[in-house]
Design an enzyme around this catalytic site. Sequence first.
Site, PDB file in Angstrom:
ATOM      1  N   GLU A  33     -14.806  54.635 -89.602  1.00  0.00           N
ATOM      2  CA  GLU A  33     -13.803  54.622 -88.526  1.00  0.00           C
ATOM      3  C   GLU A  33     -14.400  55.159 -87.224  1.00  0.00           C
ATOM      4  O   GLU A  33     -15.116  56.157 -87.222  1.00  0.00           O
ATOM      5  CB  GLU A  33     -12.626  55.497 -88.965  1.00  0.00           C
ATOM      6  CG  GLU A  33     -11.285  54.914 -88.682  1.00  0.00           C
ATOM      7  CD  GLU A  33     -11.003  53.622 -89.437  1.00  0.00           C
ATOM      8  OE1 GLU A  33     -11.210  52.542 -88.835  1.00  0.00           O
ATOM      9  OE2 GLU A  33     -10.564  53.670 -90.595  1.00  0.00           O
ATOM     10  N   THR A  35     -16.710  53.942 -85.633  1.00  0.00           N
ATOM     11  CA  THR A  35     -18.160  53.759 -85.617  1.00  0.00           C
ATOM     12  C   THR A  35     -18.522  52.446 -84.928  1.00  0.00           C
ATOM     13  O   THR A  35     -19.665  52.257 -84.544  1.00  0.00           O
ATOM     14  CB  THR A  35     -18.703  53.707 -87.065  1.00  0.00           C
ATOM     15  OG1 THR A  35     -17.857  52.834 -87.812  1.00  0.00           O
ATOM     16  CG2 THR A  35     -18.702  55.079 -87.716  1.00  0.00           C
ATOM     17  N   LEU A 127      -3.079  48.307 -88.753  1.00  0.00           N
ATOM     18  CA  LEU A 127      -3.509  47.200 -89.612  1.00  0.00           C
ATOM     19  C   LEU A 127      -3.932  45.991 -88.768  1.00  0.00           C
ATOM     20  O   LEU A 127      -4.001  44.875 -89.251  1.00  0.00           O
ATOM     21  CB  LEU A 127      -2.388  46.810 -90.589  1.00  0.00           C
ATOM     22  CG  LEU A 127      -1.927  47.915 -91.542  1.00  0.00           C
ATOM     23  CD1 LEU A 127      -0.797  47.433 -92.436  1.00  0.00           C
ATOM     24  CD2 LEU A 127      -3.083  48.431 -92.407  1.00  0.00           C
ATOM     25  N   SER A 130      -2.659  43.343 -83.522  1.00  0.00           N
ATOM     26  CA  SER A 130      -3.054  42.697 -82.267  1.00  0.00           C
ATOM     27  C   SER A 130      -4.275  41.803 -82.477  1.00  0.00           C
ATOM     28  O   SER A 130      -4.334  40.696 -81.947  1.00  0.00           O
ATOM     29  CB  SER A 130      -3.261  43.705 -81.139  1.00  0.00           C
ATOM     30  OG  SER A 130      -4.302  44.593 -81.438  1.00  0.00           O
ATOM     31  N   GLU A 162      -9.297  42.222 -75.701  1.00  0.00           N
ATOM     32  CA  GLU A 162      -8.856  43.631 -75.755  1.00  0.00           C
ATOM     33  C   GLU A 162      -9.427  44.421 -74.583  1.00  0.00           C
ATOM     34  O   GLU A 162      -8.715  45.139 -73.889  1.00  0.00           O
ATOM     35  CB  GLU A 162      -9.340  44.303 -77.046  1.00  0.00           C
ATOM     36  CG  GLU A 162      -8.652  43.856 -78.300  1.00  0.00           C
ATOM     37  CD  GLU A 162      -7.303  44.534 -78.534  1.00  0.00           C
ATOM     38  OE1 GLU A 162      -6.961  45.486 -77.828  1.00  0.00           O
ATOM     39  OE2 GLU A 162      -6.584  44.078 -79.434  1.00  0.00           O
ATOM     40  N   ASP A 174     -11.968  44.867 -85.843  1.00  0.00           N
ATOM     41  CA  ASP A 174     -10.704  44.250 -86.250  1.00  0.00           C
ATOM     42  C   ASP A 174     -10.755  42.734 -86.120  1.00  0.00           C
ATOM     43  O   ASP A 174     -10.326  41.996 -87.015  1.00  0.00           O
ATOM     44  CB  ASP A 174      -9.549  44.786 -85.390  1.00  0.00           C
ATOM     45  CG  ASP A 174      -9.487  46.296 -85.409  1.00  0.00           C
ATOM     46  OD1 ASP A 174     -10.175  46.903 -86.244  1.00  0.00           O
ATOM     47  OD2 ASP A 174      -8.753  46.877 -84.589  1.00  0.00           O
TER      48      ASP A 174
HETATM   49  C1  GLA Z   1      -9.165  50.265 -83.651  1.00  0.00           C
HETATM   50  C2  GLA Z   1     -10.157  49.424 -82.864  1.00  0.00           C
HETATM   51  C3  GLA Z   1     -11.437  49.164 -83.667  1.00  0.00           C
HETATM   52  C4  GLA Z   1     -12.003  50.447 -84.251  1.00  0.00           C
HETATM   53  C5  GLA Z   1     -10.919  51.256 -84.947  1.00  0.00           C
HETATM   54  C6  GLA Z   1     -11.401  52.603 -85.400  1.00  0.00           C
HETATM   55  O1  GLA Z   1      -8.685  49.546 -84.747  1.00  0.00           O
HETATM   56  O2  GLA Z   1      -9.596  48.195 -82.490  1.00  0.00           O
HETATM   57  O3  GLA Z   1     -12.389  48.504 -82.859  1.00  0.00           O
HETATM   58  O4  GLA Z   1     -12.647  51.209 -83.267  1.00  0.00           O
HETATM   59  O5  GLA Z   1      -9.793  51.446 -84.120  1.00  0.00           O
HETATM   60  O6  GLA Z   1     -12.352  52.481 -86.397  1.00  0.00           O
END
Ligand code: GLA
Length: 393
Positions: A33, A35, A127, A130, A162, A174
């Site tokens: 997370e 990272t 989750l 978006s 984004e 994501d």
């Molecule tokens: C959000 C961001 C991702 C990532 C996570 C954390 O979901 O969209 O790019 O940085 O937070 O791991």
Amino acid sequence: MTEKILKCFREKFGDGGDIRCYFAPGRVNLIGEHTDYNGGHVFPCALSMGNYGVARKRDDRILRWYNMTYPEEGVREISLDELKPNDNGMWFDYQQGVIWAMQKEGIDIPGGYDMVMMADLPAGSGLSASASIEELAAVIVRDLYDLPISMIDCARFGQISENEYNGSNSGIMDQFASAMGRKDHAIFLDTSDLSYEYVPLNLKNEKIVITNSKVKHNLTENSYNSYNTRRKESEEALADLQRVIDINSLGELDEELFDKNSEYIKSDICRKRAKHAVYENQRTIRAVSALRNGDLKAFGKLMNEAHISMSRDYGASCEEVDILVEEAWKLPGVIGSRITGGGFGGCTVSIVENEHVNDFIERLGEIYRERTGRTAEFYIADAGDGAGRIDKD
Ligand code: GLA
């Protein structure tokens, strides 16, 4: 699901022509997370929950969209040539952002389309609702207009949407998971060069349980944008380290090298943030090896450590989510549990032995209600395929 959306499409936009159906999943991140914008590794899988869309090409440059999840907003209409960045974070902004990003990157989109969509995933809960909306738009235009772009390009356009259209400085995890997911697999992605491997999730005796705290996060919240602040803090730590060591990202460091040089990071806060980014990346690499070796216990232990680091060093959890995780650790059959996604609310992910899943849901739900007055929601994660066209059902 598609039948309902098709019916609505015909009502809004009329029947006939080449009407096509699409799906783009959300994702759950198992470990790794914050990272992804630090040049590290992540380990998400696409879900079978996401956003469904039904679309048909138009012969002008108009986009006419309707979202069954937000009927009060009516049909949204805009020209391909009118798209302008903003940080309102509405469902259509994420889609418009992708189309804007494609055009900015030199992709010629010959025309618009009519579309009806519907979400099958809670928004603002970590989750990637978006990203799922972004990838839905990407696969719709790619397929309707037969654009010469890959699914990794679709993920990239989602991230540009984004960052440059919607004002959230997120990484690519994501969108990558939503675009590239594979059934029954998680994706071990190295964000420094986008190399990736699919790792089978051979969970025969366990389930991946997602618990929604119902505390909403908002990645582009204007007053206090915690996500973007974390990213800035990581960048500041990197800049301090770059004065003494030759690195391009925090992901290039292991724990030892970090500990040896961490004194050069001037701010205490930035040092903690960087520690999380470095340790979490190494944890992710170790967790994936453990899973490959069939050592689920070791994987679970690393998930638990990841939560502590995310909460204490990265300051990206919240009281309610900490309660969910700490109470989950005490329940029988729990192999590991942690916050998932961007944080500041949202969901946890837990690996729970099959025979204990029902009790886990019941007990954790009760304890959470007692301790916070809130009602959690539970979903059993089913790792699914990435975004694309689907059959009409
Ligand atoms: C959000 C961001 C991702 C990532 C996570 C954390 O979901 O969209 O790019 O940085 O937070 O791991």
